[in-house]
Scaffold this active site. Sequence first.
Site, mmCIF file in Angstrom:
data_model
loop_
_atom_site.group_PDB
_atom_site.id
_atom_site.type_symbol
_atom_site.label_atom_id
_atom_site.label_comp_id
_atom_site.label_asym_id
_atom_site.label_seq_id
_atom_site.Cartn_x
_atom_site.Cartn_y
_atom_site.Cartn_z
ATOM 1 N N HIS A 183 -15.046 -4.425 0.662
ATOM 2 C CA HIS A 183 -15.286 -3.954 -0.457
ATOM 3 C C HIS A 183 -16.669 -3.501 -0.986
ATOM 4 O O HIS A 183 -16.687 -2.966 -2.230
ATOM 5 C CB HIS A 183 -14.575 -4.683 -1.510
ATOM 6 N N TYR B 74 -12.346 -10.539 -0.793
ATOM 7 C CA TYR B 74 -13.016 -9.266 -0.834
ATOM 8 C C TYR B 74 -14.159 -9.713 -0.344
ATOM 9 O O TYR B 74 -15.048 -10.411 -1.006
ATOM 10 C CB TYR B 74 -13.036 -8.664 -2.135
ATOM 11 N N ARG C 273 -11.339 -6.426 -13.899
ATOM 12 C CA ARG C 273 -10.298 -7.294 -13.443
ATOM 13 C C ARG C 273 -10.832 -8.692 -13.252
ATOM 14 O O ARG C 273 -11.477 -8.940 -12.840
ATOM 15 C CB ARG C 273 -9.662 -7.021 -12.132
ATOM 16 N N ARG D 252 -5.861 -0.763 -13.172
ATOM 17 C CA ARG D 252 -4.387 -0.713 -12.805
ATOM 18 C C ARG D 252 -3.858 -1.891 -12.654
ATOM 19 O O ARG D 252 -4.391 -2.725 -11.903
ATOM 20 C CB ARG D 252 -4.328 0.322 -11.470
ATOM 21 N N ASN E 249 0.810 -1.120 -0.112
ATOM 22 C CA ASN E 249 -0.067 0.020 -0.142
ATOM 23 C C ASN E 249 0.834 1.326 -0.042
ATOM 24 O O ASN E 249 0.605 2.267 -0.799
ATOM 25 C CB ASN E 249 -0.811 -0.014 1.385
ATOM 26 N N HIS F 33 -16.120 1.169 -14.652
ATOM 27 C CA HIS F 33 -15.827 0.496 -13.491
ATOM 28 C C HIS F 33 -16.999 -0.212 -12.985
ATOM 29 O O HIS F 33 -17.073 -0.922 -11.860
ATOM 30 C CB HIS F 33 -15.276 1.513 -12.415
#
Length: 692
Positions: A578, A458, A365, A395, A43, A425
């Site tokens: 999440h 998640y 992703r 990313r 992070n 997204h």
Amino acid sequence: MANSIFINRELSWLRFNSRVLAQCEKEIPLLEKLKFIAIYSTNLDEFYMIRVAGLKQLFSAGIMASGDDGMSPLEQLKHIRKYLQNEQIYLERHYLNTVSELAKNGLFIKSYDELDEALKARCDEYFFSNIMPVIVPIAVDATHPFPHLNNLSFSLAVKLRDQDAPDVLKYGMVRISRVLPRFCQPSENVYVPIESVVKRHAAEIFPGYNLISSAAFRVTRNADIVIEEEEADDFMMMLEQGLKLRRKGAFVRMQIEKDADEDILNFLISQTKIFHKDIYHSNIPLTLNSLWQIVGNKEFSHLCLPPYVPKTLPPFSDEGSIFEAIEKEDVLIVHPFESFDPVVKLIKEASKDPKTISIRMTLYRVDKNSPIIQSLIEAASDGKQVTVMVELKARFDEENNLHWAKALENAGAHVIYGITGFKVHAKASQIIRQVDGKLKFYMHFGTGNYNGGSAKIYTDVSYFTSRTEFAADSTTFFHILTGYNKNRRLDVLSMSPMQIKERIIEKIRHEALQGSKGRIIAKMNALVDSDVIRELCAASRAGVQIDLIVRGICCLRPGIKGSENIRVRSIIGKYLEHARILYFKHASPQIYISSADWMPRNLERRLELMTPIYDERLSRKLYEILELQLSDNELAYELKPNAEYAKIVPKEGEKSINSHDVLEEYIAKIYRSVKKNIDDKALLVAKLLKES
């Protein structure tokens, strides 16, 4: 700025990462502590590559303020440096304590000099067979310029004496390739930092020279092209107004061994031109994100938490058609407590079903070997209409996404690579089947990615429906992705950048009209948007009781004049929170799920979806999860008016509640009932806190 309702974004993020590191203070298995140290370090790398790099660019451009809190880039950089210099002490303490405890359990992290002769011999053998051929010895002098250092590159700087001319000192470095493991492993239970092995063999690396001193170091650069799009777009918008020509890839941090030779340190500073306050001296190994190498040792799995196996519950636990199950009722599953398999099964069944005429999906992703992609390829190869939005700007997943996009195109799918000016997204799927001459629609909306790997760690929500009110909106949504459409508005669903923020503010204002009877609970990863923060504070002043469950960044300061009725908590534990779940007491419906956090980038510069949950059973399930997390007194931290977080602990006589454990036990209880053929509908919608 203690009276401001705004907390600085960067300092809020630092406190989030501190909460990650603070997990090492808990009574958890030792390798779980190493995991959190690795996560903390990863992070922090990203924070420096993106956020600190952006602040440095703003400072160079002469920009005086970069947020609603009013702090200048220079003030923020000073706070960040001071904060992280102090936190280095805690990082080292947690690491050294964990290593000490691991040693008591027979797992060792040692330098080369601490090994016995037999283990040294194995490290020597490994050096000559695996390290020596791939490391790069580098001389730096008048004829050998200082090399380009890649972002996050790891090297050993050396100070050498010429054996034939003892008065001649040379400086150089040994670049340690990323293809090499971070630790040598001379035995199953011993790990040796690679730099200590390289240091031992400096004479073989630089024949004719004696090693006087050495220091392992690591540099962090502005990551620029790869990831600014994701996290630094607010900085970029300011800079792109012609204020500054970007200096690509500038050094933003150097990490180096503590007590490094002063001459070596000066040599590195003179070559990199790095600001001396951006140098961090470490008493522990660098590149701690590589601790996963040790965590993955199967021989010591008893030092990790026991793995939890996600469960598949009714109606998806039956062997029947998933389409028939969705036609009968809406279904909502909560990952990772409930399995991701039904999502995979939905696409797989659609790909093989002769009645399927169209499959449409957004992919942000996906797994490296994604079964969903394989099913889409099969469907396209079979002549079905397959439309896939593959976000190439996801990313760190750019290469993987490009690979799958090409594979889909080759199979005959229609692949969209992005929307100009926006990142997609949203997490959505639509399947159209032709049954008895009529079209039937089946939709899936999620808060997380179509990724079976992340679905195991998640916490996210998956919603399956065949409701007609969603059919037209999902069709319009995919038409917006593939065609020309200036009217980016939906009826039942909400889509950013045009609708989500607008509708959230409408619902906050509607609760404000109810005064003290108003109630809002909102769970998300980050709260940054200043307009939404102002509306929440206005609702608080009207008497609305507001609880925010914000995992990471929260720029709203609770508990001061203007935000007296707002409480903010963060939950950090075994799983990464999440899901985005929203509750507005006087809205209809009351519960919504979303792919979007309450940040400007999500609400104004991305295509996101917010989905209403009409089914009362499913709304109750989500509301119970919110209430459970508001009752959590083991994993939760409370944000205080001074912008610090306080760990919530059980009060005297109060039951300890770990929301992750409760959900595991609750889902497992339902699963056991199903296995026993107990048709207990009450259990499926039971009160979590009462039934667990």
